[in-house]
Every structure is written in structure tokens, then in C-alpha cells.
Design a protein around this motif. Structure first.
Motif, PDB file in Angstrom:
ATOM      1  N   LEU A 438       1.009  -1.325   0.002  1.00 22.27           N
ATOM      2  CA  LEU A 438      -0.145  -0.046   0.019  1.00 22.27           C
ATOM      3  C   LEU A 438       0.883   1.297   0.018  1.00 22.27           C
ATOM      4  CD1 LEU A 438      -2.560   1.436   0.396  1.00 22.27           C
ATOM      5  CD2 LEU A 438      -2.522   1.028   2.676  1.00 22.27           C
ATOM      6  N   THR A 439       1.887   1.428   0.877  1.00 23.20           N
ATOM      7  CA  THR A 439       2.720   2.536   1.124  1.00 23.20           C
ATOM      8  C   THR A 439       3.818   2.642   0.232  1.00 23.20           C
ATOM      9  OG1 THR A 439       3.639   1.811   2.779  1.00 23.20           O
ATOM     10  CG2 THR A 439       1.790   2.887   3.377  1.00 23.20           C
ATOM     11  N   ASN A 479     -11.017   5.458  10.535  1.00 20.36           N
ATOM     12  CA  ASN A 479     -11.670   4.565   9.964  1.00 20.36           C
ATOM     13  C   ASN A 479     -13.147   4.294   9.883  1.00 20.36           C
ATOM     14  OD1 ASN A 479      -9.784   3.509   8.222  1.00 20.36           O
ATOM     15  ND2 ASN A 479      -8.671   2.148   9.559  1.00 20.36           N
ATOM     16  N   HIS A 484     -12.779   2.729   5.283  1.00 17.77           N
ATOM     17  CA  HIS A 484     -11.198   2.198   5.219  1.00 17.77           C
ATOM     18  C   HIS A 484     -10.592   2.831   3.982  1.00 17.77           C
ATOM     19  CE1 HIS A 484     -11.608  -0.909   8.363  1.00 17.77           C
ATOM     20  NE2 HIS A 484     -12.915  -1.208   7.708  1.00 17.77           N
ATOM     21  N   ASP A 485     -11.275   3.094   2.817  1.00 20.15           N
ATOM     22  CA  ASP A 485     -10.723   3.874   1.950  1.00 20.15           C
ATOM     23  C   ASP A 485     -10.048   5.192   2.216  1.00 20.15           C
ATOM     24  OD1 ASP A 485     -11.710   1.777   0.267  1.00 20.15           O
ATOM     25  OD2 ASP A 485     -13.383   2.641  -0.571  1.00 20.15           O
ATOM     26  N   ASP A 488      -7.044   4.202   3.962  1.00 18.47           N
ATOM     27  CA  ASP A 488      -5.936   3.818   3.208  1.00 18.47           C
ATOM     28  C   ASP A 488      -5.305   4.985   2.523  1.00 18.47           C
ATOM     29  OD1 ASP A 488      -6.266   1.106   3.608  1.00 18.47           O
ATOM     30  OD2 ASP A 488      -7.402   0.763   1.855  1.00 18.47           O
ATOM     31  N   GLU A 514      -1.445   1.191  11.335  1.00 14.28           N
ATOM     32  CA  GLU A 514      -1.194   2.587  11.292  1.00 14.28           C
ATOM     33  C   GLU A 514      -0.003   2.971  11.939  1.00 14.28           C
ATOM     34  OE1 GLU A 514      -3.631   2.220  15.057  1.00 14.28           O
ATOM     35  OE2 GLU A 514      -3.399   1.193  13.006  1.00 14.28           O
TER      36      GLU A 514
END
Length: 611
Positions: A438-439, A479, A484-485, A488, A514
Motif C-alpha cells: 500500500l505505502t 476508519n 477504510h478507503d 488507506d 497505522e
């Protein structure tokens, strides 16, 4: 000439000897008349010799007088003698006496030499008014020596004529007495000559066969360029020519075999080099290591060349150099795949191949020399292109034989494509196993490996090491509120911020959820604290929107631990950072806490060099 003709030719002298024996008696009867005639001729030649001697004296006297006085009248005897001498010499040349003829020719040559070397130069010099030069020629003595030789030669001829005269008279008297003896000797000579001719003929034939046999032995022993002289009778010449043709064809076959052996050895050498390259590429664990191997292998496999190996970037819209050899620093540059005709056509590009083929828009190589392009294909996918050219003004020998070039480059490009594809896959798998999808930051596994390595390095070098633990404040509420989007999106933004602020040599990681970490080799506690404050301040300034809705104020809490201050081991370093993080949470969040201290308010940013 054939063997039968040779045998008949060898019998011809004996037939002539028989005929001569029959004529010998008649010759003896006419001997007296012949002797008298020869005596008369001898006396005439003696008189001619005296005339030659007188002419020589007149010529010498005339030339000497002209040189001294310079009057052309002195040359009259010289010219008269010069005009009469050729007829006298012709009369002296007796065709039946080779010895006498030779001596006359020698006399004539001496006199001509005197005229060329002495008389003509003296006359020419005197006519040109070069009296000193003419006298110098006279004083040199060459003329006197030559005239003395002429006189001596005339005396030799006189003595020879007298001897001939006496010999003719004696011979005529003895001819009748020796007739019977001569006939007997002729018979014996005929017999001996027949035997000798037989022996000589057999020896000649035997030598020819022996020479052929010896040449065959040398040829069978492996000696190169064996030839026999095509001489002798016609049959031997035909055999010799056939043998030479056979020897030449055999030598050509041996040369062809040696050439093929050299080609085979060269091919084996290339295959061994390709095998060695394959072993090293298989041992490589990343695309960068493979590039280092190819940087050493390609100049050896493609000698006297310069070029680049270009690979597609992730977007497949640009060819970037992976390996360059033989080029100036910075000469290798990226190019668009649309500019390469080899990629457009999906086949290799050879020099001078295709009279309609235009040059590529950008070869990436210096100069305008011919170059070669080999696309790298693996399972229907194009990975890149191998492009090179001759390094000097003239093309290398590698460009001369396209067949040999294909034998090398077809397996080379196939091997390069497979190896590079495998290395790319390894890099992707390694990146996937060590990166948070993701990151884009390092995951927990990568963080733990790097932490162990940096701790060991810090212990061995006594250098500082710091760890920053970061947690987004109230992330669960964010969240639950925005979905959740949106969470993210905040995590992605956090990854971008950490990558931007992480100094060179440091590692930004997302262990999970997180939570984030910064591993800072070479950073003291104060330096790590200042960097953590920069990160906290940067997060506080975010203004994030998701689906057009503001996410509100985002903050983070950070804990800092440093090697040698509050962490005697790797585990304690992590635990101290976590405890400092929890202390920041308990103190009201949005703050930085150094392990072993407690801050009630956010610390002011301290400017610390990050490199």
C-alpha cells in the motif's frame, strides 16, 4: 616425348657411329688433300693476324696523335683500321675450329673494349676541348693494358695456328696407319656405347620412379606441399602432373580441415564463455548484480566493440541503459522504443542488411558508423535491446562474417533474455516480500533484517543508531468515520511523507496497521529527535480530502530511542521506541518523546543536518 621415342633416340648415336666407321676409310684417303688445304688456310689466317696487329698499332697511334695534337688527320689510320677489322675478324672465325673461334671472339671483344673504354672517351674529350681530361685518360694506363692484352691474344692465335698446321700434317701422315686400328676401336666403342646407353637409360627411368616413390612417402608422412618435377618423357610428365594435382587437392583438404578445426575451437571457446556467463548470471541475486556481470562479460564476448544493453522501464515507454561498455562517461542515454527499427520489426538489425532500411532515429551510440541491434525476447515479451558497433574507425572482424556473428549472438541474446527476465522476477519477488504494497515502504520482515544488520554494524564500528516509532493518532476513529478507503488514503500519504523526509541511508518501514518506523544509522538521539519533530510537523500540516470530504486534522505520535543511550540491544532499542511512543500517546498525542524522557507539550523543531 614418350618412352618408345626415348629408346629410339638413344639408339640413334650408335647408328651414326656405324655410318661413321664406313666413312672413315674414305676420310683417311682424303686426309692428305685436306691437310694441305688446311695448311694454306692456316698461313692465310696468320697473315690476317698480322694485318690485325698492324691495324691495332695504327689505331693506337692515330688516337694518341690526335689526343696530343688535336688534328683530325691523325684519325684517318684509326678510321681505316676500324673499317677493315670486322672483315678480318670474320675471315679469322673458322667455323670448324671452336677454340680458334673463341679466341678470335675474345680478341674482338678486347679491341671493342679498348675502343669503348679508351679510344672513344679520349677522342670525345679532345673534341670537347677537355685536353686535361683526355691526357688523364691516357695517363691512367687502361689503353696500354688493353693493347698489351690484344697483342698477347694475337700471339696466342699465332701459336695456335702453327700448332694446327703441324697437327694437320702429322695427322695426315698417321691416318693410313691408324685406319685399321680406328676400325677396331670403332667396333669396341660401339659395343661399349650400347652397354652405356642401356645403363644410362635404365638409370634415368629408375630415377624417375624413385623420385615418384619418395614423393609418395613424404606425402604419406604428412609433409606439406610435396611436388615432383614434371620432367622426362611424356608418361612421366603425366604421372608427375597427376601426382601434383593429387598433392594440391590433399593440401587443400588439410587446410580446410585445419580451418574448420580452428572454427570449431573458436566456437567451443565461445560456448565455454557463454556457459561461464550463464553460471555467473545464475549466481546473481539481483538485476544490479547481473548488470555488473554483463559489464565485464560483454566486452570480452564482443571484442573491439562499444555498445549498450537497454531495458524497458516499468511503464514500457522508455529504454534505459542497464550496461554500457567502450563508451565515454555519460554517453549511454535512454531512448524511446519507437525510435528503434529492430524493435518495430521484431528482428535483429545487421550492418548493410536491407537496402530500404533507414537508420534508427537514435542509436544511442557515438558517430555514424554501422551498428547492430538485437532485441531481447522472452516468452513473447520484449525485455530490451542489445546495441553495439565497432570501437575503432574500421569495423571489427566480428562484423565481417554474419554467419559466425549469428552463431554467437543468437544464443547470447537468448541467454541474456532468460537471465535478465529471471533477475527481474527475483527483484519483483524480493520487493514484494520486503515492501508494503500500500505505502511502498519496507515491511516488518525487511525492517527486522535491516535492524539486525545495522545493530551489528553499529556495535562493530561504534557508530550511533536511532529508531523512530510512529503511530497515527485516532486512526481507528478515522476508519470508522470515513471508511477504510479514507484510512488507506491517509496511509498512502504517510508513506509519501516518510519517503520524502527519510535521509539517504535510512529506512522507512510500515510494520503494520497505522504503525510506522524510521531506522536511522549514524543518527544520534538528538539528531533523530529533530528529524522526528520534522515528520510530526509535516503530518500536522496535512489537509486531506477524500471523496470531496475533508478528513480533518491528522496528527501522529512518535517515540525515539537511540543506541547507547537507552538501548543496549536490538530488542531493547525497539522496546524503548515503543515505550516512548506510548508515552507520547499518554501525554496527549501529536508529540515526540525520546526514550527515558516525558514531554507534556510538542517539542519545537530543531534544525539538524540530515546528511
Amino acid at each position: 616425348m614418350k618412352v618408345r621415342q626415348l629408346i629410339l633416340l638413344w639408339q640413334l648415336p650408335f647408328w651414326l657411329l656405324l655410318l661413321g666407321s664406313a666413312l672413315l676409310l674414305n676420310s683417311a684417303l682424303e686426309g692428305r688433300v685436306t691437310a694441305t688445304r688446311q695448311a694454306t688456310q692456316t698461313r692465310m689466317r696468320t697473315e690476317e693476324l698480322a694485318g690485325v696487329l698492324q691495324a691495332v698499332v695504327d689505331m693506337e697511334t692515330g688516337v694518341r696523335g690526335y689526343v696530343i695534337v688535336g688534328d683530325e688527320a691523325f684519325l684517318e689510320p684509326y678510321r681505316a683500321a676500324q673499317a677493315s677489322l670486322p672483315q678480318r675478324f670474320e675471315r679469322l672465325k673458322e667455323p670448324n675450329r671452336p677454340t680458334t673461334r673463341t679466341e678470335v671472339l675474345r680478341l674482338e671483344a678486347l679491341l671493342k673494349r679498348w675502343q669503348i673504354e679508351v679510344a672513344d672517351p679520349e677522342i670525345t674529350a679532345r673534341r670537347a676541348g677537355q685536353e686535361a681530361e683526355a691526357r688523364r685518360l691516357v695517363q691512367r694506363g687502361t689503353g696500354k693494358r688493353l693493347i698489351d692484352q690484344v697483342r698477347a691474344q694475337i700471339q696466342v692465335l699465332n701459336r695456335s695456328e702453327v700448332q694446327h698446321l703441324r697437327a694437320d700434317e702429322t695427322r695426315a701422315a698417321r691416318q693410313l696407319q691408324h685406319l685399321r686400328r680406328a676400325l677396331l676401336a670403332a667396333g669396341l666403342l660401339l659395343l661399349a656405347g650400347s652397354v652405356a646407353a642401356t645403363v644410362v637409360l635404365a638409370s634415368r627411368l629408375t630415377r624417375a620412379f624413385q623420385a615418384l616413390a619418395l614423393a609418395a612417402q613424404r606425402l604419406s608422412a604428412g609433409e606439406p606441399d610435396v611436388r615432383v618435377a614434371p620432367s622426362g618423357v611424356q608418361e612421366f610428365q603425366q604421372i608427375g602432373a597427376a601426382f601434383n594435382t593429387m598433392s594440391a587437392e590433399l593440401q587443400q583438404s588439410q587446410a580446410l580441415a585445419q580451418s574448420r578445426q580452428v572454427d570449431l575451437e573458436q566456437r567451443n571457446t565461445q560456448m565455454r564463455s557463454l556457459s561461464e556467463l550463464s553460471d555467473w548470471l545464475q549466481a546473481a541475486r539481483s538485476l544490479n548484480e547481473g548488470a555488473e556481470v554483463l559489464g565485464r562479460a560483454l566486452p570480452a564476448l564482443l571484442p573491439d566493440t562499444q555498445g549498450t544493453l537497454l531495458m524497458f522501464n516499468a511503464s514500457r515507454n522508455l529504454l534505459t541503459p542497464l550496461v554500457a561498455w567502450g563508451l565515454p562517461e555519460g554517453a549511454a542515454r535512454a531512448s524511446s522504443p519507437d525510435e528503434c527499427w529492430a524493435l518495430r520489426r521484431g528482428e535483429a538489425r545487421f550492418p548493410d542488411e536491407g537496402r530500404f532500411a533507414p537508420p534508427c532515429l537514435s542509436s544511442g551510440l557515438p558517430g555514424n558508423r554501422e551498428y547492430m541491434c538485437f532485441p531481447l525476447f522472452v516468452h513473447g515479451e520484449t525485455l530490451g535491446v542489445l546495441r553495439f558497433q565497432g570501437a575503432g574507425a574500421a569495423p571489427p572482424l566480428l562484423f565481417a562474417d554474419k554467419t559466425e556473428l549469428r552463431h554467437l549472438l543468437v544464443p547470447l541474446t537468448r541467454q541474456l533474455g532468460l537471465a535478465l527476465s529471471a533477475l527481474q522476477l527475483q527483484d519483483r519477488l524480493r520487493d514484494q516480500s520486503r515492501r508494503d504494497p500500500l505505502t511502498g515502504l519496507a515491511n516488518r520482515r525487511h525492517l527486522e533484517e535491516e535492524l539486525d544488520r545495522q545493530v551489528s554494524l553499529s556495535v562493530s564500528t561504534a557508530s550511533p543508531l536511532s529508531l523512530v516509532a510512529l503511530d497515527i493518532d485516532h486512526f481507528k476513529r478515522l476508519n470508522d468515520t470515513f471508511g477504510h478507503d479514507a484510512g488507506d488514503a491517509v496511509l498512502v500519504q504517510m508513506g509519501q511523507t516518510l519517503r520524502k523526509l527519510t535521509p539517504a541511508g535510512a529506512l522507512a518501514a510500515r510494520p503494520g496497521g497505522e504503525e510506522f518506523c524510521l531506522l536511522l544509522p549514524g543518527f544520534t538521539g538528538d539528531e533523530a529527535l529533530a528529524l522526528a519533530e520534522q515528520v510530526r510537523a509535516a503530518i500536522e500540516e496535512w489537509t486531506l480530502l477524500h471523496a470531496g470530504i475533508s478528513l480533518g486534522r491528522i496528527t501522529a505520535s512518535l517515540g525515539v530511542s537511540s543506541w547507547g543511550e537507552a538501548a543496549p540491544s536490538a530488542g531493547v532499542l525497539v522496546k524503548a521506541a515503543d515505550e516512548a511512543l506510548y508515552a507520547a500517546k499518554r501525554a496527549g498525542r501529536n508529540r515526540v518523546v525520546l526514550a527515558g524522557t516525558r514531554l507534556d507539550e510538542p517539542r519545537a523543531t530543531t534544525t539538524v543536518p540530515l546528511s
